[in-house]
Design an enzyme around this catalytic site. Structure first.
Site, PDB file in Angstrom:
ATOM      1  N   ARG A   1      44.789  50.934  47.298  1.00  0.00           N
ATOM      2  CA  ARG A   1      43.582  50.568  48.023  1.00  0.00           C
ATOM      3  C   ARG A   1      43.928  50.251  49.483  1.00  0.00           C
ATOM      4  O   ARG A   1      45.087  50.004  49.818  1.00  0.00           O
ATOM      5  CB  ARG A   1      42.923  49.346  47.378  1.00  0.00           C
ATOM      6  CG  ARG A   1      42.252  49.624  46.053  1.00  0.00           C
ATOM      7  CD  ARG A   1      41.755  48.345  45.384  1.00  0.00           C
ATOM      8  NE  ARG A   1      42.837  47.539  44.840  1.00  0.00           N
ATOM      9  CZ  ARG A   1      42.663  46.392  44.191  1.00  0.00           C
ATOM     10  NH1 ARG A   1      41.444  45.909  44.013  1.00  0.00           N
ATOM     11  NH2 ARG A   1      43.699  45.727  43.712  1.00  0.00           N
TER      12      ARG A   1
ATOM     13  N   LYS B   1      45.204  42.914  48.467  1.00  0.00           N
ATOM     14  CA  LYS B   1      45.938  42.020  47.571  1.00  0.00           C
ATOM     15  C   LYS B   1      46.673  40.934  48.347  1.00  0.00           C
ATOM     16  O   LYS B   1      46.901  41.035  49.548  1.00  0.00           O
ATOM     17  CB  LYS B   1      46.945  42.820  46.733  1.00  0.00           C
ATOM     18  CG  LYS B   1      46.294  43.698  45.681  1.00  0.00           C
ATOM     19  CD  LYS B   1      45.406  42.919  44.717  1.00  0.00           C
ATOM     20  CE  LYS B   1      46.194  42.003  43.801  1.00  0.00           C
ATOM     21  NZ  LYS B   1      45.290  41.191  42.929  1.00  0.00           N
TER      22      LYS B   1
ATOM     23  N   TYR C   1      42.181  38.980  48.804  1.00  0.00           N
ATOM     24  CA  TYR C   1      42.342  38.279  47.529  1.00  0.00           C
ATOM     25  C   TYR C   1      43.629  37.475  47.618  1.00  0.00           C
ATOM     26  O   TYR C   1      44.691  38.019  47.951  1.00  0.00           O
ATOM     27  CB  TYR C   1      42.437  39.265  46.360  1.00  0.00           C
ATOM     28  CG  TYR C   1      41.134  39.944  46.006  1.00  0.00           C
ATOM     29  CD1 TYR C   1      40.050  39.210  45.524  1.00  0.00           C
ATOM     30  CD2 TYR C   1      40.990  41.324  46.152  1.00  0.00           C
ATOM     31  CE1 TYR C   1      38.857  39.834  45.205  1.00  0.00           C
ATOM     32  CE2 TYR C   1      39.796  41.958  45.825  1.00  0.00           C
ATOM     33  CZ  TYR C   1      38.737  41.203  45.351  1.00  0.00           C
ATOM     34  OH  TYR C   1      37.546  41.826  45.034  1.00  0.00           O
TER      35      TYR C   1
ATOM     36  N   HIS D   1      44.414  34.505  45.116  1.00  0.00           N
ATOM     37  CA  HIS D   1      44.847  34.070  43.773  1.00  0.00           C
ATOM     38  C   HIS D   1      45.995  33.059  43.874  1.00  0.00           C
ATOM     39  O   HIS D   1      47.091  33.266  43.341  1.00  0.00           O
ATOM     40  CB  HIS D   1      45.258  35.279  42.928  1.00  0.00           C
ATOM     41  CG  HIS D   1      44.160  36.279  42.716  1.00  0.00           C
ATOM     42  ND1 HIS D   1      43.021  35.989  41.987  1.00  0.00           N
ATOM     43  CD2 HIS D   1      44.034  37.559  43.132  1.00  0.00           C
ATOM     44  CE1 HIS D   1      42.238  37.062  41.975  1.00  0.00           C
ATOM     45  NE2 HIS D   1      42.820  38.017  42.664  1.00  0.00           N
TER      46      HIS D   1
ATOM     47  N   GLU E   1      38.125  35.954  46.249  1.00  0.00           N
ATOM     48  CA  GLU E   1      37.735  35.585  44.883  1.00  0.00           C
ATOM     49  C   GLU E   1      37.033  34.239  44.779  1.00  0.00           C
ATOM     50  O   GLU E   1      36.481  33.918  43.718  1.00  0.00           O
ATOM     51  CB  GLU E   1      38.953  35.611  43.944  1.00  0.00           C
ATOM     52  CG  GLU E   1      39.949  34.483  44.121  1.00  0.00           C
ATOM     53  CD  GLU E   1      40.992  34.740  45.190  1.00  0.00           C
ATOM     54  OE1 GLU E   1      41.948  33.939  45.284  1.00  0.00           O
ATOM     55  OE2 GLU E   1      40.865  35.748  45.940  1.00  0.00           O
TER      56      GLU E   1
ATOM     57  N   VAL F   1      42.657  40.944  31.584  1.00  0.00           N
ATOM     58  CA  VAL F   1      42.214  41.109  32.966  1.00  0.00           C
ATOM     59  C   VAL F   1      42.416  39.812  33.754  1.00  0.00           C
ATOM     60  O   VAL F   1      42.495  39.827  34.987  1.00  0.00           O
ATOM     61  CB  VAL F   1      40.740  41.560  33.012  1.00  0.00           C
ATOM     62  CG1 VAL F   1      40.286  41.833  34.438  1.00  0.00           C
ATOM     63  CG2 VAL F   1      40.539  42.815  32.165  1.00  0.00           C
TER      64      VAL F   1
ATOM     65  N   ASP G   1      45.578  38.072  36.863  1.00  0.00           N
ATOM     66  CA  ASP G   1      45.585  37.715  38.286  1.00  0.00           C
ATOM     67  C   ASP G   1      45.605  36.200  38.483  1.00  0.00           C
ATOM     68  O   ASP G   1      46.141  35.709  39.468  1.00  0.00           O
ATOM     69  CB  ASP G   1      44.323  38.266  38.976  1.00  0.00           C
ATOM     70  CG  ASP G   1      44.590  39.592  39.675  1.00  0.00           C
ATOM     71  OD1 ASP G   1      45.769  39.920  39.886  1.00  0.00           O
ATOM     72  OD2 ASP G   1      43.626  40.288  40.001  1.00  0.00           O
TER      73      ASP G   1
ATOM     74  N   ASN H   1      46.870  44.346  39.211  1.00  0.00           N
ATOM     75  CA  ASN H   1      46.020  45.047  40.186  1.00  0.00           C
ATOM     76  C   ASN H   1      45.433  46.302  39.546  1.00  0.00           C
ATOM     77  O   ASN H   1      45.626  47.416  40.024  1.00  0.00           O
ATOM     78  CB  ASN H   1      46.788  45.377  41.462  1.00  0.00           C
ATOM     79  CG  ASN H   1      48.005  46.274  41.237  1.00  0.00           C
ATOM     80  OD1 ASN H   1      48.674  46.174  40.223  1.00  0.00           O
ATOM     81  ND2 ASN H   1      48.296  47.147  42.189  1.00  0.00           N
ATOM     82  N   MET H   2      44.706  46.094  38.468  1.00  0.00           N
ATOM     83  CA  MET H   2      44.141  47.220  37.734  1.00  0.00           C
ATOM     84  C   MET H   2      43.332  48.174  38.618  1.00  0.00           C
ATOM     85  O   MET H   2      43.498  49.389  38.531  1.00  0.00           O
ATOM     86  CB  MET H   2      43.276  46.714  36.571  1.00  0.00           C
ATOM     87  CG  MET H   2      44.062  46.089  35.442  1.00  0.00           C
ATOM     88  SD  MET H   2      43.004  45.486  34.114  1.00  0.00           S
ATOM     89  CE  MET H   2      42.435  47.026  33.401  1.00  0.00           C
TER      90      MET H   2
END
Length: 375
Positions: A15, A75, A94, A96, A118, A267, A270, A301-302
């Site tokens: 991405r 990310k 993001y 996390h 997030e 999922v 993260d 990081n699906m």
């Protein structure tokens, strides 16, 4: 304001933080945008497309970090990027942070203004910058689970939807939010037998209504979950506590009770994961492992596996707030926008999101500061 977009370096993360359309919008408003060389290639976006809308191309991530007032990523930064931080810089991505003390410390040491996608939260409790990637990850989780159930991936050798005369696979989804809802959509579409667990009775009623009785809904508690897992072929962990570590709701004993060759897709990895036997974050290169005979998938990081879809979906959500930040300035934007204020995780060397401070207090001896006191 000068905006920098480095190339993502997490394993198989293709991405990119800004599309050409987003860059053009920012440039037309008088801002400068610099993209690291080939940052968009994984999403099918060439340097030439960025240049055509007014972006500059820089050869190295150091050049991008050095020139930019605000770094925009997808990310969280990896350890090799920490040394690139510029004191007082704004980081919009993001983050996390709750399961990541080393990154948190690096942001605090450099007094980075860290705005986390997030935790940007609307008044109704929705998470508008997390939603598009939750939709992608939820839909992917079922696809991934269906693939892992195939025998050559150590699965039970089952077709998710079965065939006439053969029962479909049983899918259990823990969490009825955006991830869980989207996972259920795909699982139902593939013909699986689906059960969704949640602790919110209103949410369960909503799911029962929108799916027209095609899913089973169950109030979540450890006993009912343990019983369901004994007969489950695919389990999808879709638990979310905004900004905080995911609670470990699936114990090792529950996993031991599952059928050999059944599959877990978490999922929530993260945010640390919701399954006790998930003791590592996996990558797209080596996405699963087997523990107690159960296939475990824990890629953090699906959506990076479908970068074209993910990049454009993410930009549709993040650009509006980025424009707010660069037009008003990050401090004024956070002061005047309750959504962005919720997104502020670090500022002036303090953690400004309480759930992160609470989760990391013992490891980093953190002091939480109300962001309104610092702005």
């Amino acid at each position: 304001m000068i905006i920098g977009v480095p190339k993502e370096i997490k394993n198989n993360e293709n991405r990119v933080a800004l599309t050409p359309a987003s860059v053009q919008e920012l440039v037309l408003r008088g801002h400068e945008v610099y993209i690291e060389n080939n940052a968009g290639i994984g999403s099918g976006i060439s340097n030439e497309e960025y240049i055509a809308v007014g972006a500059g191309i820089l050869d190295t991530p150091k050049e991008v970090f050095d020139i930019a007032d605000i770094i925009v990523k997808v990310k969280e930064p990896l350890e090799c990027e920490y040394e690139l931080f510029k004191e007082g810089q704004v980081l919009y991505t993001y983050l996390h942070l709750a399961p990541n003390p080393s990154l948190t410390k690096a942001l605090l040491d450099k007094k980075i203004m860290g705005i986390a996608y997030e935790t940007v939260e609307a008044a109704d409790g929705s998470l508008p910058l997390l939603t598009p990637m939750s939709e992608v990850a939820g839909r992917m989780s079922t696809q991934v689970g269906a693939t892992l159930l195939q025998k050559y991936n150590k699965g039970r050798g089952m077709l998710l939807g079965g065939v006439p005369g053969v029962a479909p696979a049983k899918v259990v989804i823990l969490g009825g939010g955006v991830v869980g809802t989207n996972a259920a959509k795909i699982a139902i579409g593939m013909g699986a037998n689906v059960t969704i667990f949640d602790v919110n009775s209103k949410r369960l009623a909503y799911l029962d209504d929108i799916f027209g009785g095609r899913v089973n809904t169950c109030y979540s508690n450890s006993l009912s979950l343990a019983e369901a897992l004994k007969n489950t072929d695919l389990f999808i962990g879709a638990v979310l506590v905004p900004g905080a570590k995911a609670p470990n709701l699936v114990t090792e004993e529950m996993v031991k009770g599952m059928k050999e060759g059944s599959v877990i897709v978490d999922v929530a990895i993260d945010q640390g994961g919701s399954v006790e036997t998930i003791d590592r974050v996996t990558t797209h290169d080596n996405p699963y492992y087997v523990s107690h005979g159960v296939v475990h998938y824990s890629v953090a990081n699906m959506p990076g596996a479908v970068p074209r879809t993910s990049t454009f979906a993410l930009n549709g959500a993040t650009l509006k707030h980025l424009i707010n930040i660069v037009e008003k300035g990050p401090v004024e934007a956070c002061k005047n926008d309750p959504l962005l204020l919720k997104g502020l995780n670090t500022y002036k060397g303090y953690v400004t999101y309480k759930a992160v401070a609470d989760d990391l207090k013992s490891e980093l001896n953190l002091e939480y500061k109300d962001p309104q006191e610092l702005l």
